[in-house]
Structures are given as C-alpha cells and as structure tokens.
Design a protein around this motif. Structure first.
Motif, PDB file in Angstrom:
ATOM      1  N   THR A 160       0.829  -1.207   0.000  1.00 14.13           N
ATOM      2  CA  THR A 160       0.000   0.000   0.000  1.00 14.13           C
ATOM      3  C   THR A 160       0.860   1.253   0.000  1.00 14.13           C
ATOM      4  O   THR A 160       0.578   2.221  -0.726  1.00 14.13           O
ATOM      5  N   GLU A 198       2.323   1.750  -3.411  1.00 12.63           N
ATOM      6  CA  GLU A 198       1.272   2.240  -4.311  1.00 12.63           C
ATOM      7  C   GLU A 198       1.017   3.726  -4.085  1.00 12.63           C
ATOM      8  O   GLU A 198       0.951   4.512  -5.037  1.00 12.63           O
ATOM      9  N   ASP A 199       0.853   4.112  -2.819  1.00 16.94           N
ATOM     10  CA  ASP A 199       0.574   5.512  -2.502  1.00 16.94           C
ATOM     11  C   ASP A 199       1.721   6.425  -2.937  1.00 16.94           C
ATOM     12  O   ASP A 199       1.489   7.588  -3.275  1.00 16.94           O
ATOM     13  N   LEU A 227       4.577   1.633  -7.267  1.00 15.99           N
ATOM     14  CA  LEU A 227       3.961   0.391  -7.703  1.00 15.99           C
ATOM     15  C   LEU A 227       2.558   0.670  -8.219  1.00 15.99           C
ATOM     16  O   LEU A 227       1.868   1.555  -7.699  1.00 15.99           O
ATOM     17  N   ILE A 228       2.152  -0.107  -9.213  1.00 13.96           N
ATOM     18  CA  ILE A 228       0.790  -0.027  -9.744  1.00 13.96           C
ATOM     19  C   ILE A 228       0.157  -1.404  -9.605  1.00 13.96           C
ATOM     20  O   ILE A 228       0.740  -2.412 -10.043  1.00 13.96           O
ATOM     21  N   ARG A 229      -1.000  -1.448  -8.991  1.00 16.70           N
ATOM     22  CA  ARG A 229      -1.741  -2.709  -8.873  1.00 16.70           C
ATOM     23  C   ARG A 229      -2.770  -2.777  -9.983  1.00 16.70           C
ATOM     24  O   ARG A 229      -3.598  -1.887 -10.137  1.00 16.70           O
ATOM     25  N   TYR A 232       1.082  -6.750  -9.696  1.00 16.61           N
ATOM     26  CA  TYR A 232       1.756  -5.478  -9.472  1.00 16.61           C
ATOM     27  C   TYR A 232       2.834  -5.284 -10.535  1.00 16.61           C
ATOM     28  O   TYR A 232       3.481  -6.243 -10.967  1.00 16.61           O
TER      29      TYR A 232
END
Length: 495
Positions: A296, A299-300, A304-306, A318
C-alpha cells in the motif's frame, strides 16, 4: 472570459496541463480558490508553476525543509519583495500568512504558488486546517479575494491524502492536477530519437521523466542504434552521472518509505517477474499477509501499480511504475559493487539477457497496451478501447492457464448487456511471431466467447513484435481483418 496565455517555449509538451493551469489562474470570478498539483519529482512541475506565476504576474514560493519560524520568515521576505514593501512582512503565524496570501488577490486574480507544500505541512501539521478555515465560504478574507492558491508537492502519498476522505481540504479545491511522466511517443520526441526500436529501448530504462535527459545525462542521447550499448555504460551505469544513483534516491526521498530494505526487496521481487502478492512474499521470504502495508505504501508513493486481472475476480498483479527502478533492480542492484568500481562495460555485457527479459520485454508490453488505449483508432479494434491490461485465462478442459499480454475491453454497454472484448494479444520484443501464436490466440478467443457477460466473438487478434513476423503470418493478416500486426514503427507513428 477565457484568457489565453501562450505556453513558454522551454516547456515541452504539457499542453493540457498548461491550459488547465491558465484556466484556473485567470478565473475572474470573486472568491479565492484552491488548486492542488502533484506528481513525482523531475516531471517539470516546478517549471510549469514558475512560468505560470511569471506569465500572470503572480507570486511563487518554493518551500524548503525548515522550522516553522524559518519558513514564515522566508515567506515574509518573499512577500515583501513581491509587493515592493520597504522590508520583509512580519508573519507571526500561519493564519496570518495565509491571510496575507489571500490579500494579494484583492484587486485582480493573482496566482499564488506554494511549491513543495509537504515540507511546510509536515513541520506545521495544522497548516491544511488553517487553509481550510481561511477558505470558509462567506469569510470576508475569501469573498473579497481572487487569489488562486496552488499547492504543489512531489510526495505522492501526502498529496494524495490532502483532498481525500475526511482530510481538512476535502471539497475545497477547484483544481486537482496530476503531472505524469511523458508518454512513450512524447518521450521519443523529447529525446530527439527517430528510430522506433531505439526509442523503445531508451524508454525502457528512463521512461518519460524529462529531467533524465537534461540535468541527469546532460543531453547525452544515443547516436543511433549502434551507440545504445555505449550510451548505457557512459550515461546510466557511470558512477559519475547523477542517473546512476537516482533509483535509490527515489525511495530515500519519500518520508513514508522508512524501511527501505523491505521496499527494495519488494521492488526487486516485482522486477524479477513476481507480480502477485504470493509471488512477492515467496521471493522475499515473508507471509503474504505481511505485505499489505508495504504494498500500500509503495502504491501511494506512485512506485507500484496494482492491476486487477479482468478475467479473474479478486486477482491482481503489481508492476513497477518507474522504468528506471525496474532497470536498477534487474541490472544495477545485483552488480552494484562492480559498477561502483567502474566496471560498467562488463556488467552490461553480462546483464544483456536480464535487461531483455526483465526490463525491455515488460516495457514493450506496456507500450503496446498504451498504444491500444491512446493512439489506436476505433477502426483498428472495432471500437474505442476503454481498458487494456494483461490477464490470465483458465482453460477448464485442460486445467491449464493461458497468459494473455493484452486484453482490450470496449466501453461498458448501457444496461445489462455483455461487455465487448475488442482484442486479445501476444506481445514479444525479441521473438519472431508466426502462425503458432495466431492459433493460440484463436483458441483463447473461443474460450472467451463462451464466457457469460462477455462479448468476445469479434475480438481482434493482436500480435506485436520488434523482431518481426513470419511470411505465413503476414499472409494470414492480409487475408483476415481480425488479425492486427504491430511493430515499433506502428507504435510510434501509426494507428
């Protein structure tokens, strides 16, 4: 009234961002307004906002890491210079400072830029609430001002939460503008690379970050395909160039990324092809349940991109958002000591296979998916592509899974009709594609056509390769309108 301000020549691309900023800054209506600009570092946000403030005769303030007292003193000095006051303005607290910024717009719309806003907010946690109060509807300091206040920051985790949920500034902003990296076509123009294959190879390393050409390699651009290997050694794997340590700094400069060893391990796992949570956990020796927080946070932070699997509910993969981090994890990190000893030529020679499979191949797949979304015409796929991703298709009859490099969906239908699947695809950088790959996609389409809730009967079969196609496949494509062949030239200049 719409005011037009020509974009300064030194700003490359960014036409949409400039137009939105000008619209916001020149809005002549009464009442102070708030805008938020975000994006990873080195994307050109500061240049955009500085030039906007200059073009509109506004006020620009770049915050630094400092105590509240020092920041207030610096802001008072800058305001004194901007207003031609006999000396610095004395700002006792942030409430008075924000009101002083609102007072700048008493006679006309005035652009006020606070760059690197997270520096101020982290040392003065009450600042977002103070701005919220200052912009209270009906408050005279707001209603009698036309200040166009722009808060800008590179800490994506912080900026993303500024307007979210129950945050104080939720509902106060009239502009929320992300400044993303350049897309692959714009990046090729920015680097001045005409050869499509070379452009893709460079993009796989540096992506679309403008600063990586100018400040970080001093405009050192590969002089054709034959110069690519030498360019990698002298510009990327060279300890004397700023780009050499940039991937490490991208993690170090985000204050929310405290356990850098863990985050590097997670990114390394993804760079090695372990895109699922279970795969990442197995690679780094942790339980999958222990990865919720680091995933998380990454991502924030925009690293990283989910991507949910559109064919398997509840499954996701990911991928790393920044190509330079992928390159670092796959090529540089395993040989860091040798690189620091200036053995870049040897490292690069040994790493060619890792670069091709772990960096260039995935980057080429993503370029093709972006082409389908952004540049292919509706005629190419028989409709407008609304979503493009990779997916895994289960074959119940053989109890096997088929990996699809591209599944392109059309716009959802009105009502309860099946969603159109416009295309499925096979994407390979270094392999010549032929009839076997076409037949494989045909079998996958038959499986998908039998799925409820999905209209895949007319899905196109896309085959993309930088190594070319067999004569048999080219002949089949010439006879069948449902077959789409894509090479680098089409990606960079065709539709």
């Amino acid at each position: 009234m719409v005011v037009k301000l020509s974009k300064p020549a030194e700003i490359f691309d960014r036409d949409a961002e400039w137009a939105e900023l000008v619209r916001f800054a020149t809005d002549d209506r009464a009442g102070a307004t708030l805008g938020v600009v975000s994006g990873r570092r080195r994307q050109g946000k500061t240049l955009l906002l500085y030039e906007l403030a200059r073009a509109t005769h506004g006020f620009y303030f770049g915050a630094t890491e400092a105590t509240p007292a020092e920041s207030l003193r610096r802001l008072g000095e800058a305001l004194g210079r901007h207003t031609d006051a006999p000396g610095p303005l004395r700002l006792e607290d942030w409430s008075g400072a924000v009101d002083a910024l609102l007072a700048l717009g008493q006679r006309r719309p005035v652009t006020v830029v606070i760059d690197e806003f997270p520096y101020l907010a982290r040392s003065s946690r009450e600042l977002p609430s103070i701005i919220q109060h200052a912009l209270t509807p009906g408050r005279v300091e707001r209603t009698e001002s036309r200040t166009r206040l722009l808060l800008c920051g590179s800490a994506l985790s912080f900026m993303g939460g500024l307007l979210a949920g129950s945050a104080p500034l939720r509902g106060r902003a009239g502009l929320e503008l992300p400044v993303p990296p350049l897309d692959y076509r714009a990046a090729a123009k920015f680097w001045g690379i005409d050869d499509p294959s070379l452009a893709a190879r460079v993009f796989a390393i540096v992506g679309g970050t403008p600063a990586y050409r100018r400040e970080y390699v001093q405009d050192d651009v590969p002089d054709g395909p034959d110069d690519f290997d030498d360019w990698v050694v002298r510009a990327v794997l060279n300890p004397a160039r700023p780009l050499f340590r940039e991937a490490r700094y991208l993690l170090a400069e985000d204050p929310d990324l405290r356990d850098t060893a863990l985050y590097h391990s997670v990114l390394s796992a993804v760079a090695e092809g372990n895109g699922t949570r279970g795969g990442i956990a197995g690679y780094i020796g942790r339980k999958a349940t222990d990865l919720q927080h680091p995933l998380t946070v990454l991502e924030d932070a925009g690293l990283l991109i989910r991507e949910p699997d559109p064919l398997r509910s509840g499954r996701s993969r990911y991928r790393i958002a920044e190509p330079l981090i992928t390159f670092y994890q796959a090529v540089m990190r395993p040989s860091w000591t040798a690189l620091e000893q200036r053995r870049g030529t040897d490292v690069w020679r040994r790493s060619n296979r890792r670069y091709s499979s772990g960096v260039l191949g995935p980057a080429f797949e993503e370029i093709v998916r972006q082409w389908a979304l952004r540049f292919a015409t509706p005629e190419t796929f028989g409709g407008v592509v609304a979503e493009a991703s990779a997916a895994v298709l289960s074959d119940p009859s053989t109890r096997t899974s088929l990996e699809l490099d591209l599944v392109a969906f059309g716009e959802p239908p009105f009502g309860d009709g099946p969603r159109p699947l416009l295309a499925i695809g096979e994407i390979k950088w270094g392999r010549t594609l032929g009839r076997a790959e076409l037949d494989r996609l045909g079998r996958a389409r038959d499986l998908l056509a039998a799925r409820p809730g999905l209209d895949a009967r007319d899905a196109r079969l896309l085959l993309a390769s930088a190594a070319g196609f067999t004569d048999e496949l080219r002949h089949a494509a010439g006879q069948r309108p449902d077959v789409v062949l894509v090479d680098p030239s089409r990606l960079y200049s065709g539709d």
